[in-house]
Design a protein around this motif. Structure first.
Motif, PDB file in Angstrom:
ATOM      1  N   ALA A 217       0.829  -1.212   0.000  1.00 36.01           N
ATOM      2  CA  ALA A 217       0.000   0.000   0.000  1.00 36.01           C
ATOM      3  C   ALA A 217       0.864   1.263   0.000  1.00 36.01           C
ATOM      4  N   VAL A 218       1.918   1.279   0.819  1.00 40.00           N
ATOM      5  CA  VAL A 218       2.787   2.457   0.918  1.00 40.00           C
ATOM      6  C   VAL A 218       3.520   2.710  -0.400  1.00 40.00           C
ATOM      7  N   THR A 219       4.122   1.658  -0.953  1.00 43.34           N
ATOM      8  CA  THR A 219       4.880   1.830  -2.208  1.00 43.34           C
ATOM      9  C   THR A 219       3.959   2.160  -3.378  1.00 43.34           C
ATOM     10  N   LEU A 220       2.725   1.662  -3.337  1.00 43.97           N
ATOM     11  CA  LEU A 220       1.770   1.988  -4.395  1.00 43.97           C
ATOM     12  C   LEU A 220       1.385   3.466  -4.343  1.00 43.97           C
ATOM     13  N   ALA A 221       1.254   4.010  -3.132  1.00 44.78           N
ATOM     14  CA  ALA A 221       0.949   5.432  -2.978  1.00 44.78           C
ATOM     15  C   ALA A 221       2.098   6.292  -3.514  1.00 44.78           C
ATOM     16  N   VAL A 222       3.334   5.921  -3.168  1.00 42.09           N
ATOM     17  CA  VAL A 222       4.503   6.640  -3.683  1.00 42.09           C
ATOM     18  C   VAL A 222       4.545   6.536  -5.208  1.00 42.09           C
ATOM     19  N   ASN A 223       4.253   5.350  -5.707  1.00 40.69           N
ATOM     20  CA  ASN A 223       4.216   5.118  -7.147  1.00 40.69           C
ATOM     21  C   ASN A 223       3.233   6.068  -7.833  1.00 40.69           C
ATOM     22  N   SER A 224       2.020   6.164  -7.294  1.00 39.79           N
ATOM     23  CA  SER A 224       0.974   6.986  -7.914  1.00 39.79           C
ATOM     24  C   SER A 224       1.383   8.451  -7.994  1.00 39.79           C
ATOM     25  N   ARG A 300      -1.962   6.587 -16.187  1.00 36.52           N
ATOM     26  CA  ARG A 300      -1.178   7.596 -15.475  1.00 36.52           C
ATOM     27  C   ARG A 300      -0.993   8.854 -16.322  1.00 36.52           C
ATOM     28  N   THR A 301      -0.910   8.670 -17.646  1.00 29.67           N
ATOM     29  CA  THR A 301      -0.755   9.813 -18.538  1.00 29.67           C
ATOM     30  C   THR A 301      -2.047  10.622 -18.626  1.00 29.67           C
ATOM     31  N   ALA A 302      -3.183   9.924 -18.677  1.00 35.75           N
ATOM     32  CA  ALA A 302      -4.470  10.598 -18.896  1.00 35.75           C
ATOM     33  C   ALA A 302      -5.141  11.068 -17.615  1.00 35.75           C
ATOM     34  N   LEU A 303      -4.833  10.445 -16.471  1.00 32.92           N
ATOM     35  CA  LEU A 303      -5.567  10.719 -15.233  1.00 32.92           C
ATOM     36  C   LEU A 303      -4.655  11.290 -14.147  1.00 32.92           C
ATOM     37  N   SER A 304      -5.279  11.905 -13.153  1.00 36.96           N
ATOM     38  CA  SER A 304      -4.545  12.406 -11.981  1.00 36.96           C
ATOM     39  C   SER A 304      -4.246  11.238 -11.045  1.00 36.96           C
ATOM     40  N   PRO A 305      -3.304  11.414 -10.085  1.00 33.66           N
ATOM     41  CA  PRO A 305      -3.014  10.322  -9.138  1.00 33.66           C
ATOM     42  C   PRO A 305      -4.256   9.836  -8.392  1.00 33.66           C
ATOM     43  N   THR A 306      -5.105  10.791  -7.961  1.00 30.75           N
ATOM     44  CA  THR A 306      -6.321  10.413  -7.241  1.00 30.75           C
ATOM     45  C   THR A 306      -7.258   9.624  -8.142  1.00 30.75           C
ATOM     46  N   SER A 307      -7.450  10.094  -9.373  1.00 29.74           N
ATOM     47  CA  SER A 307      -8.325   9.388 -10.319  1.00 29.74           C
ATOM     48  C   SER A 307      -7.782   8.006 -10.651  1.00 29.74           C
ATOM     49  N   PHE A 308      -6.454   7.906 -10.720  1.00 29.35           N
ATOM     50  CA  PHE A 308      -5.847   6.602 -10.989  1.00 29.35           C
ATOM     51  C   PHE A 308      -6.153   5.628  -9.867  1.00 29.35           C
TER      52      PHE A 308
END
Length: 357
Positions: A217-224, A300-308
């Motif tokens: 979960a933590v690394t996925l958040a950093v990733n986003s 990731r290109t088309a959407l914001s981190p939150t939307s992703f």
């Protein structure tokens, strides 16, 4: 010859000239009006054409977003389910990720050779330098996800996926000064509460599995948050090229992790014992790896981190339902209640984030 310059004759001449001037003025006015009307008609036609083109572009953009959403959802569901099955056949998750990443690169290069795909080769100055961090951010969530799936169910990983959404929201608040509506905050808190309820009552509780899930979960958040910032800084780089760099630079990190953590000789020995069904699952996982890699780049290109992250949450109810039928259902009522809270929070989060403030 004597010219008649009498007053009557002079007045007649003036009247004639006045009539000629008036006719000329009227003709000029009519021509001006005709030209003005023609200009207005041309402007109107251009406006209609421009509006039509704008609607077409907007419609094409909406269609592209719909395709990206559907592709990401289907790829995410397939990847989650096939990975759970794949680690049952090959109990070396990092080595499995190496195969999947290598498979993605082979598919990309094959498409390039066949001229189905077009992207430039590796250039350190163009993208290699920037994608070093992206490669690490790309690899770490996959590694922790695969480790977690060795010990816990898909549903448990889904619950911790909700935690990453909360972490992304916190990151956007502190780093990007984004403000959230009350409903968004309530949905996040509901998701955390559901996660806690699920975690303490799920029948598949495994301490190490939960530790891996938390780091996932933590690394996925950093990733986003991080990957989106890098992608936005490379607007001229194609999505195929981003996928290529991400996997090419991620592969060495996976290999460097696999060598000290996993026994390569034992992994090769286990691969020799795989039956046809096992190899089929591994191959399908490689194809799924290619799909989720491309879908992730597009999203990731088309959407914001939150939307992703919202998009990631949208795939989870179907993932959990399929996993219940394929891998066995969770029998604890409290665990199912916690899971339901997580899924409802994802829907609330999606609605609140998409609604106009």
């Amino acid at each position: 010859m004597v010219l008649d310059m009498s007053p009557a004759k002079s007045n007649e001449v003036h009247r004639t000239k006045s009539i000629d001037l008036e006719r000329a003025a009227n003709g000029s006015l009519r021509r001006s009006r005709d030209e003005s009307s023609e200009s207005e008609r041309l402007l109107s036609i251009r406006t209609i054409i421009s509006g039509s083109n704008l609607k077409k572009k907007k419609g094409a953009k909406n269609l592209e977003i719909v395709f990206i959403v559907v592709f990401q959802l289907s790829s995410s569901i397939l990847m989650s389910l096939i990975n759970k099955s794949a680690v049952g056949y090959l109990s070396f998750p990092i080595s499995l990720l190496v195969l999947q990443t290598l498979g993605t690169l082979i598919i990309l290069e094959g498409g390039k050779v066949l001229k189905l795909l077009h992207y430039e080769g590796f250039k350190w100055e163009k993208g290699g330098r920037k994608f070093l961090g992206v490669a690490i951010a790309f690899v770490m969530p996959m590694v922790f996800n695969m480790f977690a799936l060795k010990f816990v169910s898909v549903a448990t990983v889904v619950v911790f996926r909700q935690v990453s959404t909360a972490l992304v929201a916190i990151g956007e608040y502190f780093f990007f000064q984004k403000r959230f509506r009350i409903l968004v905050i309530v949905s996040i808190l509901l998701g955390i509460l559901g996660s806690i309820m699920y975690g303490f009552t799920a029948s598949d509780f495994h301490f190490l599995g939960y530790v891996y899930s938390f780091f996932y979960a933590v690394t996925l958040a950093v990733n986003s948050l991080y990957v989106k910032s890098i992608f936005d800084s490379l607007p001229k780089m194609s999505n195929w090229e981003k996928t290529y760099y991400q996997n090419l630079e991620g592969l060495p990190f996976l290999v460097m992790m696999a060598v000290p953590i996993e026994s390569i000789s034992s992994c090769l020995a286990e691969m020799k014992t795989l039956n046809v069904q096992g190899w089929l699952v591994i191959i399908v996982s490689c194809v799924a790896g290619f799909m989720i890699s491309v879908a992730g780049t597009l999203s990731r290109t088309a959407l914001s981190p939150t939307s992703f992250n919202i998009l990631g949450n949208m795939s989870k109810p179907m993932t959990v339902i399929f996993s219940f039928f394929i891998f066995g259902a969770e029998t604890s009522l409290n665990a199912l209640a916690g899971l339901s809270m997580v899924l409802i929070s994802g829907i609330m989060y999606s609605y609140a984030s998409r609604s106009k403030k």
